[in-house]
Scaffold this active site. Structure first.
Site, mmCIF file in Angstrom:
data_model
loop_
_atom_site.group_PDB
_atom_site.id
_atom_site.type_symbol
_atom_site.label_atom_id
_atom_site.label_comp_id
_atom_site.label_asym_id
_atom_site.label_seq_id
_atom_site.Cartn_x
_atom_site.Cartn_y
_atom_site.Cartn_z
ATOM 1 N N HIS A 32 -2.604 3.194 -5.002
ATOM 2 C CA HIS A 32 -2.059 2.771 -3.702
ATOM 3 C C HIS A 32 -0.622 2.280 -3.841
ATOM 4 O O HIS A 32 -0.266 1.211 -3.332
ATOM 5 C CB HIS A 32 -2.946 1.690 -3.078
ATOM 6 C CG HIS A 32 -4.215 2.215 -2.480
ATOM 7 N ND1 HIS A 32 -4.248 2.994 -1.345
ATOM 8 C CD2 HIS A 32 -5.510 2.109 -2.888
ATOM 9 C CE1 HIS A 32 -5.508 3.325 -1.065
ATOM 10 N NE2 HIS A 32 -6.286 2.814 -1.988
ATOM 11 N N ASP A 50 0.857 -1.189 0.000
ATOM 12 C CA ASP A 50 0.000 0.000 0.000
ATOM 13 C C ASP A 50 0.891 1.237 0.000
ATOM 14 O O ASP A 50 2.123 1.126 0.034
ATOM 15 C CB ASP A 50 -0.952 0.004 1.201
ATOM 16 C CG ASP A 50 -2.333 0.545 0.814
ATOM 17 O OD1 ASP A 50 -2.398 1.722 0.410
ATOM 18 O OD2 ASP A 50 -3.320 -0.204 0.893
ATOM 19 N N GLU A 56 -9.479 2.671 -5.983
ATOM 20 C CA GLU A 56 -9.108 4.027 -5.571
ATOM 21 C C GLU A 56 -7.886 4.557 -6.321
ATOM 22 O O GLU A 56 -6.876 4.907 -5.730
ATOM 23 C CB GLU A 56 -8.866 4.053 -4.056
ATOM 24 C CG GLU A 56 -10.126 3.725 -3.263
ATOM 25 C CD GLU A 56 -9.923 3.769 -1.765
ATOM 26 O OE1 GLU A 56 -10.892 4.097 -1.047
ATOM 27 O OE2 GLU A 56 -8.822 3.452 -1.294
#
Length: 392
Positions: free
Chosen positions: A120, A50, A184
């Site tokens: 990410h 991440d 995302e």
């Protein structure tokens, strides 16, 4: 003598753990797997990368762990914008990963790795800035949320990087499914990047009512990644954002933004794992009296809410066959200890297990609650730290 005929309602019965935000030792991971096994779940979804840390050794790209596994400081839990000022890091060697996979297999649990792409990705960009649209400099993120730095899809090197990393992941992990994220991923950098815009122009991609041309970059990238993973005899799982493009019907959709993505995926013919945040995010508070709870990211999901999950709601019987399982997620922005993790898991994991094992029409919450209270005695005997709301 009796004969017992029993089988789970769903073949995929998963529990997730985020080690990107906070790193947990191999001993922690094994104890986590023990809890999964206790509840007769069969899949451990290991979120390994991440923005805040790259947690797995990749031999071809040593800087991923030399640089990408470390951040200069971490947010404190006592308010926004407060940092501890302490360097933080950690990663798993490939030998440690093999040991954990073997440990899980002995308990009939499959470990599914997740390498989050193409968003990410700050931790990888800090190590290899050429993979980003601006060339950096980048740093491993110290704040949470969605970051606009993403892989430069217009750069062929980015796709090569993804394939190289996934090659080593596939070599390490025996799971048929490989999780490739896809969630995302802001388009800000792609809109301003000459390489990304050139790829859009060369392919003749245009804005439509539903999608910007930049959305095609995401679907192009994920399609290429899927082809590569399929060529290795494996199958991709992605968060429900992968439906925002032309993802194939062989991709598994993991529905996290409620059930909507899962319903859409099942209706178009994709297999689906239901992980709706409003039912199955175990980093959410489990009591509305939050002052008496450990600091959490927000939200509210108690045991009753988990138990009420109907994975095939909104689907016909035929469409419902595309729902292959359920999972709960434990994101670790604010979880740093095993004791805290246990508290967030238990006894909500018992409710998840029953959703995964018992047909919808055979479930009754009051009946479950009596048995769950007995189960907490086992938690006590094992020394687990568990939430006691159902005992009150």
């Amino acid at each position: 003598a009796v004969q017992i005929l029993d089988e789970p309602e769903y073949r995929y019965r998963g529990m997730h753990l985020d080690v990107g935000r906070h790193f947990f030792s191999t001993d922690f991971i094994k104890k986590y797997i023990d809890i999964i096994a206790l509840h007769n779940l069969n899949t451990f979804h290991w979120h390994l990368t991440d923005d805040q840390g790259w947690r797995i050794e990749i031999k071809k790209y040593p800087k991923l762990t030399e640089i990408g596994s470390k951040r200069k400081e971490s947010l404190l839990n006592d308010g926004p914008g407060k940092f501890d000022g302490k360097p933080y890091g950690g990663f798993y060697t490939q030998e440690e990963v093999k040991d954990i996979i073997e440990y899980a297999a002995e308990r009939y649990i499959t470990v599914i790795p997740e390498i989050d792409l193409p968003g990410h990705i700050n931790s990888a960009l800090a190590a290899y800035p050429d993979l980003g649209c601006t060339g950096g400099p980048y740093e491993v993120a110290t704040t949470y949320g969605v970051h606009k730095e993403v892989l430069c899809v217009g750069n062929e090197q980015s796709l090569r990087f993804a394939k190289d990393v996934l090659s080593e992941i596939i070599e390490l992990f025996s799971s048929h499914y490989i999780h490739v994220g896809g969630d995302e991923c802001p388009r800000d950098r792609w809109q301003q990047c000459p390489k990304c815009q050139a790829l859009i122009h060369n392919n003749g991609w245009k804005d439509t009512k539903e999608h910007k041309a930049e959305d095609k970059l995401q679907s192009y990238f994920m399609t290429e990644v899927e082809r590569f993973v399929n060529s290795k005899g494996r199958q991709i799982i992605g968060w429900d954002e992968i439906l925002e493009g032309d993802v194939s019907k062989t991709a598994i959709v993991m529905s996290w933004r409620g059930k909507t993505g899962g319903i859409k995926g099942a209706k178009r013919g994709n297999e689906v794992v239901m992980v709706p945040n409003d039912y199955a995010y175990f980093d959410y508070y489990q009591s509305k009296d939050v002052d008496k709870e450990p600091f959490s990211i927000g939200g509210f999901v108690d045991v009753a809410k988990v138990y009420s999950l109907n994975p095939t709601e909104g689907l016909t019987a035929e469409e419902g066959k595309k729902i292959i399982g359920v999972q709960a997620n434990l994101w670790a922005e604010y979880i740093t200890t095993f004791s805290h993790a246990q508290y967030m898991l238990l006894p909500r994991m018992a409710a998840l297990a029953e959703v995964a094992w018992t047909p919808q029409e055979a479930r009754e919450y009051s009946n479950f609650l009596n048995r769950a209270k007995l189960l907490t005695q086992r938690y006590e005997a094992l020394g687990y730290n568990f939430a006691k709301h159902i005992l009150q």
